[in-house]
Write a protein that holds these residues in place. Sequence first.
Motif, PDB file in Angstrom:
ATOM      1  N   ILE A  93      44.328 -30.937  -3.752  1.00  0.00           N
ATOM      2  CA  ILE A  93      43.181 -30.267  -4.370  1.00  0.00           C
ATOM      3  C   ILE A  93      42.702 -31.036  -5.601  1.00  0.00           C
ATOM      4  O   ILE A  93      41.509 -31.326  -5.748  1.00  0.00           O
ATOM      5  N   GLU A  94      43.631 -31.374  -6.507  1.00  0.00           N
ATOM      6  CA  GLU A  94      43.252 -32.067  -7.730  1.00  0.00           C
ATOM      7  C   GLU A  94      42.776 -33.493  -7.456  1.00  0.00           C
ATOM      8  O   GLU A  94      41.935 -34.026  -8.185  1.00  0.00           O
ATOM      9  N   THR A 122      50.826 -40.248  -2.385  1.00  0.00           N
ATOM     10  CA  THR A 122      51.313 -39.481  -1.233  1.00  0.00           C
ATOM     11  C   THR A 122      50.358 -39.624  -0.053  1.00  0.00           C
ATOM     12  O   THR A 122      50.783 -39.803   1.097  1.00  0.00           O
ATOM     13  N   ALA A 123      49.056 -39.552  -0.346  1.00  0.00           N
ATOM     14  CA  ALA A 123      48.053 -39.707   0.707  1.00  0.00           C
ATOM     15  C   ALA A 123      48.161 -41.081   1.364  1.00  0.00           C
ATOM     16  O   ALA A 123      48.084 -41.215   2.593  1.00  0.00           O
ATOM     17  N   LEU A 124      48.367 -42.109   0.550  1.00  0.00           N
ATOM     18  CA  LEU A 124      48.482 -43.470   1.076  1.00  0.00           C
ATOM     19  C   LEU A 124      49.740 -43.649   1.922  1.00  0.00           C
ATOM     20  O   LEU A 124      49.727 -44.370   2.926  1.00  0.00           O
ATOM     21  N   LEU A 166      46.089 -31.798   9.053  1.00  0.00           N
ATOM     22  CA  LEU A 166      47.391 -31.141   8.964  1.00  0.00           C
ATOM     23  C   LEU A 166      47.820 -30.871   7.527  1.00  0.00           C
ATOM     24  O   LEU A 166      48.697 -30.048   7.273  1.00  0.00           O
ATOM     25  N   VAL A 167      47.204 -31.613   6.598  1.00  0.00           N
ATOM     26  CA  VAL A 167      47.499 -31.364   5.188  1.00  0.00           C
ATOM     27  C   VAL A 167      46.256 -30.745   4.548  1.00  0.00           C
ATOM     28  O   VAL A 167      45.583 -29.951   5.163  1.00  0.00           O
ATOM     29  N   GLY A 168      45.976 -31.045   3.299  1.00  0.00           N
ATOM     30  CA  GLY A 168      44.804 -30.481   2.665  1.00  0.00           C
ATOM     31  C   GLY A 168      45.069 -29.132   2.011  1.00  0.00           C
ATOM     32  O   GLY A 168      46.221 -28.741   1.818  1.00  0.00           O
ATOM     33  N   PRO A 169      44.005 -28.391   1.640  1.00  0.00           N
ATOM     34  CA  PRO A 169      44.123 -27.145   0.857  1.00  0.00           C
ATOM     35  C   PRO A 169      45.044 -26.087   1.459  1.00  0.00           C
ATOM     36  O   PRO A 169      45.607 -25.271   0.739  1.00  0.00           O
ATOM     37  N   HIS A 170      45.198 -26.076   2.785  1.00  0.00           N
ATOM     38  CA  HIS A 170      45.990 -25.047   3.447  1.00  0.00           C
ATOM     39  C   HIS A 170      47.457 -25.454   3.622  1.00  0.00           C
ATOM     40  O   HIS A 170      48.264 -24.677   4.130  1.00  0.00           O
ATOM     41  N   ALA A 171      47.808 -26.682   3.198  1.00  0.00           N
ATOM     42  CA  ALA A 171      49.176 -27.187   3.373  1.00  0.00           C
ATOM     43  C   ALA A 171      50.076 -26.713   2.226  1.00  0.00           C
ATOM     44  O   ALA A 171      49.601 -26.349   1.151  1.00  0.00           O
ATOM     45  N   PRO A 172      51.383 -26.740   2.419  1.00  0.00           N
ATOM     46  CA  PRO A 172      52.315 -26.288   1.374  1.00  0.00           C
ATOM     47  C   PRO A 172      52.624 -27.389   0.369  1.00  0.00           C
ATOM     48  O   PRO A 172      52.338 -28.559   0.587  1.00  0.00           O
ATOM     49  N   LYS A 173      53.216 -26.968  -0.761  1.00  0.00           N
ATOM     50  CA  LYS A 173      53.747 -27.902  -1.733  1.00  0.00           C
ATOM     51  C   LYS A 173      55.242 -28.048  -1.490  1.00  0.00           C
ATOM     52  O   LYS A 173      55.928 -27.066  -1.264  1.00  0.00           O
ATOM     53  N   ILE A 174      55.706 -29.295  -1.514  1.00  0.00           N
ATOM     54  CA  ILE A 174      57.138 -29.550  -1.291  1.00  0.00           C
ATOM     55  C   ILE A 174      57.698 -30.206  -2.549  1.00  0.00           C
ATOM     56  O   ILE A 174      57.592 -31.416  -2.734  1.00  0.00           O
ATOM     57  N   GLY A 175      58.288 -29.394  -3.428  1.00  0.00           N
ATOM     58  CA  GLY A 175      58.797 -29.915  -4.689  1.00  0.00           C
ATOM     59  C   GLY A 175      57.664 -30.474  -5.528  1.00  0.00           C
ATOM     60  O   GLY A 175      56.658 -29.810  -5.775  1.00  0.00           O
TER      61      GLY A 175
END
Length: 407
Positions: free
Chosen positions: A55-56, A10-12, A39-48
Amino acid sequence: MDTMILDVGTALVLIAIGSIIANKLNFSIIPFLIILGMLVGPHAPKIGIIDLTFIESNDIIQFLGRIGVLFLLFYLGLEFSVGKLIKSGRNIIVGGSVYVAINFVLGLVYGWIVGMPWMETLIIAGLLSVSSSAIVAKVLVDLKRTANPETELILGIILFDDIFLAIFLTTMSGILLGGSTSAFGIITSVLISIGYMLLFFVIARKGAPILNKLFMIKSNLNFIIVIFALLFFVAGFSEKLHVAEAIGALLLGLVFSETIHRDRIEKLVVPFRDFFGAIFFFSFGLSIDPSTLTDAIWLALGAAIITIVGNISAGMISGRKAGLSHKMSSNIGLTIMARGEFSIIVANLGITAGLSPILTPFTALYVLILAILGPLLTKESKSVYKFLNMIFRWSDKPEKKKIEISG
């Protein structure tokens, strides 16, 4: 393990999207990737099943980013000749001293003006004085300026800056963490670092014929495995001697720049440099939490302004002392303006020692501002020079003065 692979994938994908957008806009990829990481990282939401918190997978992404720094600095080292650097030794010492002195003094003054305690002021002065080798390397490559006359001096200032960083970190670590101010211990560590760097210069100058024979490997696969193995070993060993791993990679690149294998290595390294380099800037953005930035916005803006002034001044003085034109001299100050990984290392020392918590958001915002402005100003260096020339009325004509060569 499956989740981690998906996270990295996902990061790539995000990095690929950011790279394509930056390319379409003909804009430096560095700010795009840093902001994207924020814009992402620990404070971002999970989408499905897509986890944008990373984090992991954060440790693996950070590690891949470190590899990116190694490739960026290794490639930069390949672009230069140790012989030319040694011949320009006086210019490097003068330029590096001017650069560090101006930025460090401005940092001390700024810390005093804003009312910081003495130790926090020293940390601020230190992090204001060290440029980002990774960003500088990326900018030089992206803008195809590695062959420019002023770039040798830029590289020299980066090396000098790292020597200063080694001295500063060694001294402050003894004071803040060890409670020791032993002059003998500090001097010993610094001499080891300097001696290690000089060893690579000697190998580059005297060992090229031997290296030419040792690395006469026909298979590209075996050749690149050997080169990469050496790169990672040297970088790791350098860190053990308290020399930044990135500088170890740079020094190894300088050694191979003197061999007949230089062009072959460059061709094989470029894809790895671009891929892992992009991950580094994204991973740096991941380390910044936007919600913490508001507390230090004015403090960081002030520091960024004095850094811009200080860098342009230092670049002009260093370049003119080396016999470069006003335009080339302005390029020096603009190119080494970016702040990044080394500033964060300095700040982390103060944070680990329990100094003011304001150092965290201050450093993050300060680095972000200059990580964006640095490459931007460098890209628009012609326009910046024209603006400065209108104010100071330098010559519009290219100067023919030769660079001073000193042993």
